[in-house]
Design a protein around this motif. Structure first.
Motif, PDB file in Angstrom:
ATOM      1  N   GLY A 123      -2.636   6.526  -4.598  1.00 55.02           N
ATOM      2  CA  GLY A 123      -1.277   6.755  -4.101  1.00 55.02           C
ATOM      3  C   GLY A 123      -1.133   8.131  -3.496  1.00 55.02           C
ATOM      4  O   GLY A 123      -0.542   8.305  -2.422  1.00 55.02           O
ATOM      5  N   LYS A 124      -1.706   9.113  -4.167  1.00 56.31           N
ATOM      6  CA  LYS A 124      -1.656  10.487  -3.658  1.00 56.31           C
ATOM      7  C   LYS A 124      -2.489  10.636  -2.390  1.00 56.31           C
ATOM      8  O   LYS A 124      -2.049  11.240  -1.414  1.00 56.31           O
ATOM      9  CB  LYS A 124      -2.153  11.444  -4.747  1.00 56.31           C
ATOM     10  N   LEU A 125      -3.687  10.081  -2.383  1.00 60.61           N
ATOM     11  CA  LEU A 125      -4.597  10.204  -1.251  1.00 60.61           C
ATOM     12  C   LEU A 125      -4.015   9.566   0.009  1.00 60.61           C
ATOM     13  O   LEU A 125      -4.101  10.125   1.100  1.00 60.61           O
ATOM     14  CB  LEU A 125      -5.953   9.566  -1.591  1.00 60.61           C
ATOM     15  N   PHE A 126      -3.399   8.385  -0.136  1.00 59.25           N
ATOM     16  CA  PHE A 126      -2.905   7.645   1.022  1.00 59.25           C
ATOM     17  C   PHE A 126      -1.384   7.657   1.151  1.00 59.25           C
ATOM     18  O   PHE A 126      -0.820   6.913   1.949  1.00 59.25           O
ATOM     19  CB  PHE A 126      -3.411   6.201   0.977  1.00 59.25           C
ATOM     20  N   GLU A 127      -0.736   8.489   0.317  1.00 60.95           N
ATOM     21  CA  GLU A 127       0.736   8.598   0.331  1.00 60.95           C
ATOM     22  C   GLU A 127       1.383   7.227   0.133  1.00 60.95           C
ATOM     23  O   GLU A 127       2.310   6.842   0.849  1.00 60.95           O
ATOM     24  CB  GLU A 127       1.213   9.257   1.624  1.00 60.95           C
ATOM     25  N   LEU A 128       0.883   6.497  -0.861  1.00 64.46           N
ATOM     26  CA  LEU A 128       1.401   5.163  -1.158  1.00 64.46           C
ATOM     27  C   LEU A 128       2.483   5.239  -2.227  1.00 64.46           C
ATOM     28  O   LEU A 128       2.439   6.080  -3.118  1.00 64.46           O
ATOM     29  CB  LEU A 128       0.275   4.256  -1.657  1.00 64.46           C
ATOM     30  N   LYS A 129       3.428   4.322  -2.122  1.00 58.44           N
ATOM     31  CA  LYS A 129       4.488   4.184  -3.117  1.00 58.44           C
ATOM     32  C   LYS A 129       4.511   2.727  -3.554  1.00 58.44           C
ATOM     33  O   LYS A 129       3.917   1.868  -2.915  1.00 58.44           O
ATOM     34  CB  LYS A 129       5.823   4.587  -2.499  1.00 58.44           C
ATOM     35  N   LYS A 130       5.217   2.450  -4.630  1.00 55.49           N
ATOM     36  CA  LYS A 130       5.300   1.075  -5.139  1.00 55.49           C
ATOM     37  C   LYS A 130       5.850   0.118  -4.078  1.00 55.49           C
ATOM     38  O   LYS A 130       5.547  -1.065  -4.096  1.00 55.49           O
ATOM     39  CB  LYS A 130       6.161   1.010  -6.413  1.00 55.49           C
ATOM     40  N   GLU A 131       6.622   0.636  -3.123  1.00 53.27           N
ATOM     41  CA  GLU A 131       7.161  -0.211  -2.052  1.00 53.27           C
ATOM     42  C   GLU A 131       6.047  -0.763  -1.153  1.00 53.27           C
ATOM     43  O   GLU A 131       6.261  -1.741  -0.428  1.00 53.27           O
ATOM     44  CB  GLU A 131       8.151   0.560  -1.169  1.00 53.27           C
ATOM     45  N   HIS A 132       4.877  -0.128  -1.182  1.00 54.88           N
ATOM     46  CA  HIS A 132       3.761  -0.603  -0.371  1.00 54.88           C
ATOM     47  C   HIS A 132       3.093  -1.839  -0.965  1.00 54.88           C
ATOM     48  O   HIS A 132       2.343  -2.528  -0.263  1.00 54.88           O
ATOM     49  CB  HIS A 132       2.716   0.509  -0.186  1.00 54.88           C
ATOM     50  N   LEU A 133       3.340  -2.105  -2.248  1.00 59.28           N
ATOM     51  CA  LEU A 133       2.747  -3.280  -2.884  1.00 59.28           C
ATOM     52  C   LEU A 133       3.250  -4.545  -2.192  1.00 59.28           C
ATOM     53  O   LEU A 133       4.396  -4.606  -1.735  1.00 59.28           O
ATOM     54  CB  LEU A 133       3.089  -3.327  -4.372  1.00 59.28           C
ATOM     55  N   GLU A 134       2.370  -5.504  -2.107  1.00 62.97           N
ATOM     56  CA  GLU A 134       2.655  -6.792  -1.461  1.00 62.97           C
ATOM     57  C   GLU A 134       2.815  -6.673   0.056  1.00 62.97           C
ATOM     58  O   GLU A 134       3.276  -7.594   0.712  1.00 62.97           O
ATOM     59  CB  GLU A 134       3.892  -7.473  -2.068  1.00 62.97           C
ATOM     60  N   ARG A 135       2.403  -5.536   0.624  1.00 65.01           N
ATOM     61  CA  ARG A 135       2.404  -5.373   2.076  1.00 65.01           C
ATOM     62  C   ARG A 135       0.972  -5.399   2.588  1.00 65.01           C
ATOM     63  O   ARG A 135       0.035  -5.073   1.869  1.00 65.01           O
ATOM     64  CB  ARG A 135       3.043  -4.043   2.481  1.00 65.01           C
ATOM     65  N   ASN A 136       0.806  -5.725   3.859  1.00 63.96           N
ATOM     66  CA  ASN A 136      -0.507  -5.731   4.483  1.00 63.96           C
ATOM     67  C   ASN A 136      -1.061  -4.306   4.511  1.00 63.96           C
ATOM     68  O   ASN A 136      -0.313  -3.348   4.721  1.00 63.96           O
ATOM     69  CB  ASN A 136      -0.407  -6.298   5.905  1.00 63.96           C
ATOM     70  N   ILE A 137      -2.358  -4.172   4.343  1.00 65.39           N
ATOM     71  CA  ILE A 137      -2.977  -2.851   4.222  1.00 65.39           C
ATOM     72  C   ILE A 137      -3.242  -2.153   5.554  1.00 65.39           C
ATOM     73  O   ILE A 137      -3.771  -1.052   5.571  1.00 65.39           O
ATOM     74  CB  ILE A 137      -4.301  -2.930   3.432  1.00 65.39           C
ATOM     75  N   CYS A 138      -2.870  -2.749   6.642  1.00 66.03           N
ATOM     76  CA  CYS A 138      -3.145  -2.139   7.948  1.00 66.03           C
ATOM     77  C   CYS A 138      -2.608  -0.715   8.049  1.00 66.03           C
ATOM     78  O   CYS A 138      -3.199   0.125   8.714  1.00 66.03           O
ATOM     79  CB  CYS A 138      -2.590  -3.003   9.070  1.00 66.03           C
ATOM     80  N   GLY A 139      -1.515  -0.402   7.389  1.00 62.29           N
ATOM     81  CA  GLY A 139      -0.953   0.946   7.442  1.00 62.29           C
ATOM     82  C   GLY A 139      -1.810   1.990   6.757  1.00 62.29           C
ATOM     83  O   GLY A 139      -1.750   3.167   7.085  1.00 62.29           O
ATOM     84  N   ILE A 140      -2.635   1.579   5.806  1.00 65.61           N
ATOM     85  CA  ILE A 140      -3.478   2.525   5.076  1.00 65.61           C
ATOM     86  C   ILE A 140      -4.530   3.130   5.991  1.00 65.61           C
ATOM     87  O   ILE A 140      -4.856   4.297   5.888  1.00 65.61           O
ATOM     88  CB  ILE A 140      -4.138   1.837   3.868  1.00 65.61           C
ATOM     89  N   LYS A 141      -5.047   2.337   6.910  1.00 65.02           N
ATOM     90  CA  LYS A 141      -6.121   2.833   7.774  1.00 65.02           C
ATOM     91  C   LYS A 141      -5.666   4.005   8.628  1.00 65.02           C
ATOM     92  O   LYS A 141      -6.472   4.803   9.084  1.00 65.02           O
ATOM     93  CB  LYS A 141      -6.694   1.718   8.640  1.00 65.02           C
ATOM     94  N   GLU A 142      -4.347   4.142   8.821  1.00 69.15           N
ATOM     95  CA  GLU A 142      -3.820   5.250   9.616  1.00 69.15           C
ATOM     96  C   GLU A 142      -4.057   6.600   8.933  1.00 69.15           C
ATOM     97  O   GLU A 142      -4.025   7.634   9.572  1.00 69.15           O
ATOM     98  CB  GLU A 142      -2.320   5.055   9.885  1.00 69.15           C
ATOM     99  N   LYS A 143      -4.300   6.585   7.641  1.00 64.90           N
ATOM    100  CA  LYS A 143      -4.517   7.822   6.883  1.00 64.90           C
ATOM    101  C   LYS A 143      -5.961   8.296   6.976  1.00 64.90           C
ATOM    102  O   LYS A 143      -6.312   9.329   6.452  1.00 64.90           O
ATOM    103  CB  LYS A 143      -4.166   7.606   5.406  1.00 64.90           C
ATOM    104  N   MET A 144      -6.820   7.514   7.623  1.00 62.02           N
ATOM    105  CA  MET A 144      -8.245   7.844   7.708  1.00 62.02           C
ATOM    106  C   MET A 144      -8.674   8.018   9.154  1.00 62.02           C
ATOM    107  O   MET A 144      -8.089   7.456  10.054  1.00 62.02           O
ATOM    108  CB  MET A 144      -9.078   6.704   7.127  1.00 62.02           C
ATOM    109  N   LYS A 145      -9.729   8.768   9.319  1.00 62.45           N
ATOM    110  CA  LYS A 145     -10.366   8.837  10.630  1.00 62.45           C
ATOM    111  C   LYS A 145     -11.285   7.640  10.817  1.00 62.45           C
ATOM    112  O   LYS A 145     -11.818   7.416  11.875  1.00 62.45           O
ATOM    113  CB  LYS A 145     -11.172  10.127  10.759  1.00 62.45           C
TER     114      LYS A 145
END
Length: 161
Positions: A50-72
């Motif tokens: 959660g800290k690494l990718f700035e995730l919150k509980k609201e991200h649960l049950e959502r598609n993970i495509c937004g997580i890739k934006e936190k990485m190169k």
């Protein structure tokens, strides 16, 4: 004779214990981990993830495509789909947007009968410590080489006198 109802109760109790254990593990782990289902929806994550990718509980049950934006690392989704297809573990070094390096490990999670992948666990192991050790090793090797060259020059010079 054991009744079917008793077996179902025991199975539900064991399942509840396992779910509670998994929930506690994810809530207390210091390792960044994501639990993703086979449809690429985020099911759970550790506080470190959660800290690494700035995730919150609201991200649960959502598609993970937004997580890739936190990485190169642009092939994050493709890597996940590849593990779903090949059913094999994938390990790959990645960088986050803040230039930190991680070893990403994607592992398939199989159903109870081991026939179908029902999700993935993605673990991120920071490589900073290993990187600093490699840098220190390179520095010492260079220093050692310079010392050898200095000693060779001094011994050569002393031999000419």
């Amino acid at each position: 004779m054991i009744s079917t109802h008793k077996i179902q109760e025991d199975t539900m109790r064991n399942s509840s214990i396992q779910n509670n254990f998994l929930k506690q593990y994810f809530e207390n782990s210091i390792v960044p981990q994501l639990l993703i289902d086979a449809e690429l929806y985020l099911k759970d994550f550790t506080p470190a993830a959660g800290k690494l990718f700035e995730l919150k509980k609201e991200h649960l049950e959502r598609n993970i495509c937004g997580i890739k934006e936190k990485m190169k690392h642009s092939s994050f989704i493709e890597n996940i789909r590849g593990v779903l297809i090949t059913e094999t573990v994938l390990k790959k070094e990645i960088k986050t947007n803040d230039e930190r390096r991680f070893l990403k490990c994607i592992q398939p999670c199989f159903s109870e009968n081991e026939e179908v992948i029902n999700g993935l666990i993605v673990t991120f192991i920071e490589l900073e410590v290993q990187s600093s050790l490699l840098d220190e090793n390179r520095r010492l090797e260079l220093e050692n080489q310079e010392l050898k060259e200095f000693l060779y020059r001094e011994l050569t010079r002393a031999g000419k006198k």
